[in-house]
Design an enzyme around this catalytic site. Structure first.
Site, short mmCIF file in Angstrom:
data_model
loop_
_atom_site.label_atom_id
_atom_site.label_comp_id
_atom_site.label_asym_id
_atom_site.label_seq_id
_atom_site.Cartn_x
_atom_site.Cartn_y
_atom_site.Cartn_z
CG ASP A 85 1.60 -4.18 12.90
OD1 ASP A 85 0.53 -3.61 12.58
OD2 ASP A 85 2.53 -3.58 13.47
CE LYS A 109 4.32 -9.03 11.02
NZ LYS A 109 4.13 -9.02 12.48
#
Length: 221
Positions: A138, A120
């Site tokens: 997220d 991420k």
């Protein structure tokens, strides 16, 4: 969600906010990387509050290493998991100096090899710093992807792959920012504000959340 609806979904978000940006504050790519690492399980507001003084002093990996782990902790102790994050930030700074000529690499695999940098984080840096068409999933994007039907998936990676496959041009570069902001401010975790959402007719979520008492909804949407 059908292809035509996906295009319209993004078109509406783009119309509302043509040039979305990360809410993390930074002055260069190194500071951006540090801010994203610090933002794990923390709010952007909280990270910005901690990094303003830090980034006034530290702009390079060398300066971060010179500050040291204990010095860094004093700046970021208001952020969750600050002990582990301080250790990782010093280690990744050392790795940038030793392996990348003090520059942040524009490569996801190289980024993921740095201490404290997961997929991420790498995706955010690739997108924000280098304009790559990456999708950093997220909690907000995971929720929006599943709740709306835009990109359902049981894991963040599944949602990421679905977004990568289904998101059309010209929306690919800004897509993850639009979705984060939509999840943060409209499609909220506990109570999505369906009554003021521009995607309400495209979204699979039911039942739609009605407007709070006393709030007038323009256009009856």
């Amino acid at each position: 969600m059908k292809k035509a609806d996906i295009f319209e979904f993004y078109r509406r978000l783009a119309e509302l906010n043509p040039h979305p940006e990360t809410e993390l504050e930074s002055g260069n790519t190194f500071q951006l990387l540090v801010a994203v690492v610090l933002s794990a399980q923390a709010t952007d507001v909280g990270v910005n509050r901690a990094t303003r003084r830090l980034f006034a002093e530290v702009t390079t990996p060398e300066q971060m290493v010179a500050l040291g782990e204990e010095g860094l902790k004093q700046h970021i102790k208001t952020i969750g998991l600050f002990n582990t994050k301080a250790k990782n930030v010093i280690a990744l700074s050392e790795a940038l100096i030793a392996e990348h000529g003090s520059e942040v690499p524009a490569d996801r695999d190289a980024l993921e090899k740095l201490p404290g940098v997961g997929r991420k984080t790498a995706n955010v840096v690739m997108n924000v710093a280098f304009g790559a068409e990456t999708f950093a999933v997220d909690t907000h994007i995971f929720r929006v992807g599943n709740r709306t039907g835009l990109a359902p998936g049981k894991t963040p990676l599944a949602v990421e792959k679905k977004l990568d496959k289904e998101t059309p041009q010209p929306f690919r570069v800004h897509a993850h920012h639009w979705l984060i902001l939509h999840g943060r401010y409209t499609c909220k975790a506990r109570t999505p504000e369906c009554w003021r959402c521009v995607e309400v007719d495209l979204c699979a979520f039911k039942p739609k959340t009605p407007a709070p008492k006393g709030v007038k909804v323009e256009g009856g949407g």
